[in-house]
Design a protein around this motif. Structure first.
Motif, PDB file in Angstrom:
ATOM      1  N   MET A   1       0.837  -1.179   0.000  1.00 53.50           N
ATOM      2  CA  MET A   1       0.000   0.000   0.000  1.00 53.50           C
ATOM      3  C   MET A   1       0.875   1.233   0.000  1.00 53.50           C
ATOM      4  O   MET A   1       1.862   1.305   0.711  1.00 53.50           O
ATOM      5  N   ALA A   2       0.536   2.223  -0.788  1.00 54.43           N
ATOM      6  CA  ALA A   2       1.320   3.446  -0.880  1.00 54.43           C
ATOM      7  C   ALA A   2       1.227   4.225   0.425  1.00 54.43           C
ATOM      8  O   ALA A   2       0.198   4.247   1.071  1.00 54.43           O
ATOM      9  N   ALA A   3       2.314   4.880   0.770  1.00 51.62           N
ATOM     10  CA  ALA A   3       2.363   5.618   2.024  1.00 51.62           C
ATOM     11  C   ALA A   3       1.743   6.997   1.916  1.00 51.62           C
ATOM     12  O   ALA A   3       1.364   7.582   2.898  1.00 51.62           O
ATOM     13  N   ALA A   4       1.637   7.530   0.724  1.00 52.96           N
ATOM     14  CA  ALA A   4       1.080   8.861   0.559  1.00 52.96           C
ATOM     15  C   ALA A   4      -0.170   8.788  -0.309  1.00 52.96           C
ATOM     16  O   ALA A   4      -0.389   7.819  -1.019  1.00 52.96           O
ATOM     17  N   VAL A   5      -0.949   9.825  -0.233  1.00 48.45           N
ATOM     18  CA  VAL A   5      -2.148   9.868  -1.044  1.00 48.45           C
ATOM     19  C   VAL A   5      -1.748   9.934  -2.510  1.00 48.45           C
ATOM     20  O   VAL A   5      -0.736  10.503  -2.867  1.00 48.45           O
ATOM     21  N   PRO A  54       2.165   5.090  21.603  1.00 49.12           N
ATOM     22  CA  PRO A  54       1.729   4.020  20.693  1.00 49.12           C
ATOM     23  C   PRO A  54       0.205   3.867  20.617  1.00 49.12           C
ATOM     24  O   PRO A  54      -0.333   3.569  19.538  1.00 49.12           O
ATOM     25  N   VAL A  55      -0.483   4.064  21.716  1.00 45.25           N
ATOM     26  CA  VAL A  55      -1.950   3.950  21.710  1.00 45.25           C
ATOM     27  C   VAL A  55      -2.556   5.049  20.844  1.00 45.25           C
ATOM     28  O   VAL A  55      -3.404   4.782  19.983  1.00 45.25           O
ATOM     29  N   THR A  56      -2.110   6.284  21.040  1.00 43.55           N
ATOM     30  CA  THR A  56      -2.668   7.381  20.257  1.00 43.55           C
ATOM     31  C   THR A  56      -2.276   7.273  18.783  1.00 43.55           C
ATOM     32  O   THR A  56      -3.077   7.604  17.898  1.00 43.55           O
ATOM     33  N   THR A  57      -1.089   6.778  18.518  1.00 44.35           N
ATOM     34  CA  THR A  57      -0.651   6.595  17.138  1.00 44.35           C
ATOM     35  C   THR A  57      -1.507   5.545  16.437  1.00 44.35           C
ATOM     36  O   THR A  57      -1.912   5.726  15.285  1.00 44.35           O
ATOM     37  N   GLU A  58      -1.790   4.461  17.122  1.00 44.21           N
ATOM     38  CA  GLU A  58      -2.632   3.406  16.546  1.00 44.21           C
ATOM     39  C   GLU A  58      -4.020   3.947  16.198  1.00 44.21           C
ATOM     40  O   GLU A  58      -4.574   3.636  15.143  1.00 44.21           O
ATOM     41  N   ILE A  59      -4.573   4.749  17.074  1.00 38.52           N
ATOM     42  CA  ILE A  59      -5.893   5.339  16.825  1.00 38.52           C
ATOM     43  C   ILE A  59      -5.832   6.257  15.606  1.00 38.52           C
ATOM     44  O   ILE A  59      -6.699   6.203  14.732  1.00 38.52           O
ATOM     45  N   GLN A  60      -4.790   7.077  15.529  1.00 41.70           N
ATOM     46  CA  GLN A  60      -4.640   7.974  14.382  1.00 41.70           C
ATOM     47  C   GLN A  60      -4.483   7.199  13.075  1.00 41.70           C
ATOM     48  O   GLN A  60      -5.053   7.586  12.051  1.00 41.70           O
ATOM     49  N   MET A  61      -3.732   6.111  13.116  1.00 36.90           N
ATOM     50  CA  MET A  61      -3.532   5.303  11.915  1.00 36.90           C
ATOM     51  C   MET A  61      -4.856   4.754  11.389  1.00 36.90           C
ATOM     52  O   MET A  61      -5.037   4.625  10.181  1.00 36.90           O
ATOM     53  N   GLY A  68      -6.231   8.190   2.564  1.00 38.33           N
ATOM     54  CA  GLY A  68      -5.229   7.782   1.591  1.00 38.33           C
ATOM     55  C   GLY A  68      -3.826   7.553   2.112  1.00 38.33           C
ATOM     56  O   GLY A  68      -2.932   7.226   1.337  1.00 38.33           O
ATOM     57  N   PHE A  69      -3.611   7.695   3.405  1.00 38.65           N
ATOM     58  CA  PHE A  69      -2.292   7.439   3.983  1.00 38.65           C
ATOM     59  C   PHE A  69      -2.235   5.999   4.473  1.00 38.65           C
ATOM     60  O   PHE A  69      -3.254   5.434   4.861  1.00 38.65           O
ATOM     61  N   SER A  70      -1.058   5.425   4.471  1.00 43.91           N
ATOM     62  CA  SER A  70      -0.924   4.044   4.931  1.00 43.91           C
ATOM     63  C   SER A  70      -0.914   3.983   6.456  1.00 43.91           C
ATOM     64  O   SER A  70      -0.526   4.932   7.132  1.00 43.91           O
ATOM     65  N   ALA A  71      -1.348   2.844   6.995  1.00 43.23           N
ATOM     66  CA  ALA A  71      -1.422   2.636   8.445  1.00 43.23           C
ATOM     67  C   ALA A  71      -0.105   2.039   8.939  1.00 43.23           C
ATOM     68  O   ALA A  71      -0.056   0.931   9.460  1.00 43.23           O
ATOM     69  N   ASP A  72       0.960   2.785   8.755  1.00 45.75           N
ATOM     70  CA  ASP A  72       2.269   2.363   9.231  1.00 45.75           C
ATOM     71  C   ASP A  72       3.077   3.611   9.583  1.00 45.75           C
ATOM     72  O   ASP A  72       2.579   4.734   9.468  1.00 45.75           O
ATOM     73  N   GLY A  73       4.289   3.402  10.019  1.00 45.84           N
ATOM     74  CA  GLY A  73       5.125   4.527  10.430  1.00 45.84           C
ATOM     75  C   GLY A  73       5.347   5.527   9.308  1.00 45.84           C
ATOM     76  O   GLY A  73       5.314   6.741   9.528  1.00 45.84           O
ATOM     77  N   ASP A  74       5.561   5.029   8.098  1.00 50.59           N
ATOM     78  CA  ASP A  74       5.783   5.912   6.965  1.00 50.59           C
ATOM     79  C   ASP A  74       4.542   6.759   6.686  1.00 50.59           C
ATOM     80  O   ASP A  74       4.643   7.965   6.436  1.00 50.59           O
ATOM     81  N   GLY A  75       3.378   6.153   6.762  1.00 48.72           N
ATOM     82  CA  GLY A  75       2.135   6.887   6.555  1.00 48.72           C
ATOM     83  C   GLY A  75       1.937   7.963   7.603  1.00 48.72           C
ATOM     84  O   GLY A  75       1.510   9.084   7.294  1.00 48.72           O
ATOM     85  N   ARG A  78       4.370  10.841   6.868  1.00 42.08           N
ATOM     86  CA  ARG A  78       3.901  11.645   5.729  1.00 42.08           C
ATOM     87  C   ARG A  78       2.672  12.475   6.113  1.00 42.08           C
ATOM     88  O   ARG A  78       2.570  13.638   5.735  1.00 42.08           O
ATOM     89  N   PHE A  79       1.778  11.870   6.869  1.00 39.10           N
ATOM     90  CA  PHE A  79       0.605  12.611   7.329  1.00 39.10           C
ATOM     91  C   PHE A  79       1.037  13.789   8.202  1.00 39.10           C
ATOM     92  O   PHE A  79       0.588  14.920   8.007  1.00 39.10           O
ATOM     93  N   SER A  80       1.901  13.535   9.164  1.00 36.26           N
ATOM     94  CA  SER A  80       2.370  14.588  10.075  1.00 36.26           C
ATOM     95  C   SER A  80       3.059  15.715   9.320  1.00 36.26           C
ATOM     96  O   SER A  80       2.838  16.901   9.614  1.00 36.26           O
ATOM     97  N   GLN A  81       3.899  15.365   8.355  1.00 29.96           N
ATOM     98  CA  GLN A  81       4.586  16.390   7.560  1.00 29.96           C
ATOM     99  C   GLN A  81       3.585  17.214   6.753  1.00 29.96           C
ATOM    100  O   GLN A  81       3.712  18.437   6.658  1.00 29.96           O
TER     101      GLN A  81
END
Length: 115
Positions: A1-5, A54-61, A68-75, A78-81
């Motif tokens: 899955m792509a990390a960016a939209v 980690p709990v809040t990150t999981e919820i955000q993912m 359109g962002f991936s549910a991983d660290g890279d996503g 990219r979302f945060s940036q």
């Protein structure tokens, strides 16, 4: 899955996504998870990073994938940036992201002065 939209992520989508994240934090089951993590972390910044973050990150993912962002660290990065870039242009996005940060990293009490 792509990390960016695969298409441009718009200002209005950023606002909607941030609202969705805040609403996800407020869901009873997620609110309980966050409060339990905070209780377990106490007033220890390292524990906050290890338990609450980690709990809040999981919820955000779970939310950012709908935009359109991936549910991983890279996503998440990219979302945060992307949100950081929007913050510079839109005070509403800056305010919403500040609200999210209070969930992710709540205000810590300063330790008492050393004597």
């Amino acid at each position: 899955m792509a990390a960016a939209v695969s298409r441009p992520f718009t200002n209005s989508e950023a606002i909607a996504c941030l609202h969705d994240i805040i609403n996800a934090f407020k869901l009873p089951e997620n609110n309980i998870r966050i409060e339990e993590a905070r209780d377990n972390a106490g007033n220890n910044m390292m524990q906050m990073m290890q338990i609450v973050f980690p709990v809040t990150t999981e919820i955000q993912m779970g939310v950012i994938t709908k935009y359109g962002f991936s549910a991983d660290g890279d996503g998440m990065i990219r979302f945060s940036q992307t949100i950081k870039n929007f913050e510079k242009l839109d005070p509403e996005i800056a305010e919403l992201n500040a609200q999210i940060r209070t969930y992710v990293m709540p205000q810590m009490d300063a330790p008492p002065p050393m004597q």
